[in-house]
Design an enzyme around this catalytic site. Structure first.
Site, mmCIF file in Angstrom:
data_model
loop_
_atom_site.group_PDB
_atom_site.id
_atom_site.type_symbol
_atom_site.label_atom_id
_atom_site.label_comp_id
_atom_site.label_asym_id
_atom_site.label_seq_id
_atom_site.Cartn_x
_atom_site.Cartn_y
_atom_site.Cartn_z
ATOM 1 N N ARG A 1 0.873 -1.515 -0.286
ATOM 2 C CA ARG A 1 0.090 0.144 0.346
ATOM 3 C C ARG A 1 0.958 1.332 -0.197
ATOM 4 N NH1 ARG A 1 -5.407 0.472 2.126
ATOM 5 N NH2 ARG A 1 -6.129 -1.444 2.105
ATOM 6 N N THR A 2 1.965 1.630 1.146
ATOM 7 C CA THR A 2 2.426 2.724 1.208
ATOM 8 C C THR A 2 3.457 2.677 -0.360
ATOM 9 O OG1 THR A 2 2.773 2.413 3.847
ATOM 10 C CG2 THR A 2 4.581 3.830 2.606
ATOM 11 N N HIS B 1 6.844 7.056 10.922
ATOM 12 C CA HIS B 1 6.042 6.593 9.483
ATOM 13 C C HIS B 1 5.825 8.165 8.604
ATOM 14 C CE1 HIS B 1 4.927 5.082 5.946
ATOM 15 N NE2 HIS B 1 4.037 4.293 6.491
ATOM 16 N N LYS C 1 22.804 -9.971 2.090
ATOM 17 C CA LYS C 1 24.240 -10.701 1.763
ATOM 18 C C LYS C 1 25.133 -9.795 2.498
ATOM 19 C CE LYS C 1 23.406 -11.321 -3.008
ATOM 20 N NZ LYS C 1 23.826 -10.687 -4.183
ATOM 21 N N ARG D 1 11.636 2.558 3.276
ATOM 22 C CA ARG D 1 11.077 1.159 4.070
ATOM 23 C C ARG D 1 12.002 0.459 4.669
ATOM 24 N NH1 ARG D 1 5.566 1.425 5.818
ATOM 25 N NH2 ARG D 1 5.260 -1.171 6.556
#
Ligand SMILES: [Zn+2]
Lengths: 306, 152
Positions: free
Chosen positions: A55-56, A133, A84, A105
């Site tokens: 969604r974001t 956020h 890695k 994110r």
């Protein structure tokens, strides 16, 4: 004159000055009223999602494309070099050499601030762990302003999981600047954390706890609903609280006409569908505003004038 | 002539951290890695003190603490006094002030904090809340009690 966000990072609501927040808000509403498709023309934006949040991500990527920009990036950290063992610091150096801004994110708290320290281009935090956020907070502010015509001295009721709900914490931290008053409704074990109520005290914002959702609905200008997750309780406990924090249309009988119900979505059963048809429901518009809030962030960070 | 008895050996050059509240000396020794200088360190615990009843004292030969290091001490023992010694004389006496910020000393106690796995220095803002010292991580923005940070 350059705007207050030009070439700045947007990491945390607490970093933003009230002037910067107001500029973001004004810009979001301006872009909603008269869309622009040129503000990111020729710009390439890195969309770095180290954990999936569809969604974001779609909301941010829509914002970029609607403004005429292009996006590169990834939607899941599982296949990146981070897996890695590459540090965020190195990833930030590389991606910032390709792009004009980074949307990030990340599952770790504080990741956005670290990326910003090593990036040569502005970084916009699209969520770092349980921390911040800011685009969610901004879209909440845009929505509250849009529905009430002001931010100062509103009565804000928050209901649900107030302990773990990052959105309600950030929203308190933002709204305390405008002298709002708060009321909280939650299961006792999911009450608003003390560090937030202390911040409200320091800012001189009154806050109280209501025992019922009806009471909050009658008092409030904004009723901000969040979900109480079943997983946080054992079966017996959950049976005791079940339904107490779910809103239905009948509960809104005595509400003020300007009351608007918000929810960061997706909802499960905390808002009954019969609320959707009432004049109080505003959560779908709220989600739409997410794109305008993100357009405002991106266009201000990348343009001297908007 | 009566010979004065010292319970802790005097040092020729170095630093004497005096007036440490009794019981905090060991924590300071450990937290500030005072043994890592490789210099001779003498300590006294529960010594009689005119002002404090009893106190701890730490003497480090051949090492001078800079202001930043002295201020970090303030976090544990704001009452402590840092004396610089030259040829058995006190040449500088510093009373401590609580710093606004502490870098590169403590690990963040939040196991999900990104600072733990990245090439950055830890960084905390020092706040006083209800008479308690709290530390707010610059990265994860979480606030901790002084003790939970120093034990991490
Ligand atoms: Zn941290």
């Amino acid at each position: 004159m350059a705007n207050l966000l030009y070439r700045q990072n947007v990491i945390s609501v607490s970093d933003l000055t009230t002037e910067q927040l107001e500029l973001l808000l004004d810009t979001a509403l301006k872009l909603k009223a008269s869309p622009r498709d040129d503000l990111l023309a020729g710009k390439l934006i890195g969309s770095c999602f180290f954990e999936p949040s569809t969604r974001t991500r779609l909301s941010f990527e829509t914002a970029v494309q609607r403004l005429g920009g292009k996006v590169i990036g990834f939607s899941d950290g599982a296949n990146t070099s981070a897996k890695k063992g590459e540090t965020l610091a190195d990833t930030a150096r590389i991606i910032s050499s390709y792009t004009d801004a980074i949307i990030q994110r990340h599952p770790k708290d504080g990741a956005a601030r670290i990326t910003a320290e090593f990036s040569s281009v502005p970084v916009i935090n699209a969520g770092d762990g349980t921390n911040q956020h800011p685009s969610q907070t901004l879209l909440d502010l845009v929505t509250i302003y849009e529905t009430q015509g002001r931010l100062n001295q509103l009565k804000i009721a928050m209901c649900g999981d107030l302990k773990y709900g990052r959105t309600v914490h950030s929203l308190c931290q933002a709204l305390k600047r405008w002298g709002c008053e708060f009321a909280f409704v939650s299961p006792p074990s999911l009450a608003m954390p003390e560090y937030i109520t202390e911040e409200l005290d320091e800012a001189g914002c009154r806050h109280q706890v209501f025992s019922s959702l009806e009471e909050a609905a009658q008092w409030a200008d904004i009723l901000y609903m969040t979900r109480v997750q079943r997983e946080r309780f054992d079966e017996q406990e959950f049976a005791k609280i079940q339904g107490k924090f779910n809103l239905n249309a009948a509960m809104l009988a005595g509400a003020k006409p300007n009351l608007r119900v918000l929810h960061p979505l997706p909802r499960v059963d905390e808002i009954h569908p019969d609320v959707d048809a009432t004049p109080y429901a505003y959560y779908f518009e709220q989600a739409t505003n997410g794109v305008y809030a993100r357009m405002a962030m991106l266009s201000l960070v990348l343009n001297e004038e908007v | 002539m009566e010979k004065k008895q010292y319970s802790v050996e005097a040092i020729e050059n170095g630093t004497v951290i005096d007036h440490i509240p009794a019981g905090k000396g060991l924590a300071i020794l450990r937290q500030f890695k005072l043994l890592h200088y490789g210099s001779a360190v003498t300590v006294g615990f529960n010594l009689p003190s005119k002002t404090q009843g009893s106190k701890d004292i730490i003497k480090i030969s051949g090492v001078t603490l800079d202001d930043a290091a002295a201020n970090r001490l303030a976090l544990f023992a704001p009452e402590a006094v840092v004396n610089t010694i030259d040829r058995f004389q006190v040449v500088d006496k510093r009373h401590l002030t609580m710093p606004d910020e502490i870098r590169a000393v403590f690990r963040c106690p939040n196991s999900n904090c990104a600072s733990l796995s990245e090439p950055v220095q830890s960084r905390f803002y020092v706040k006083k809340q209800h008479g308690q010292t709290r530390l707010k991580c610059h990265y994860c923005e979480k606030t901790f009690s002084r003790d939970s940070v120093t034990e991490a």
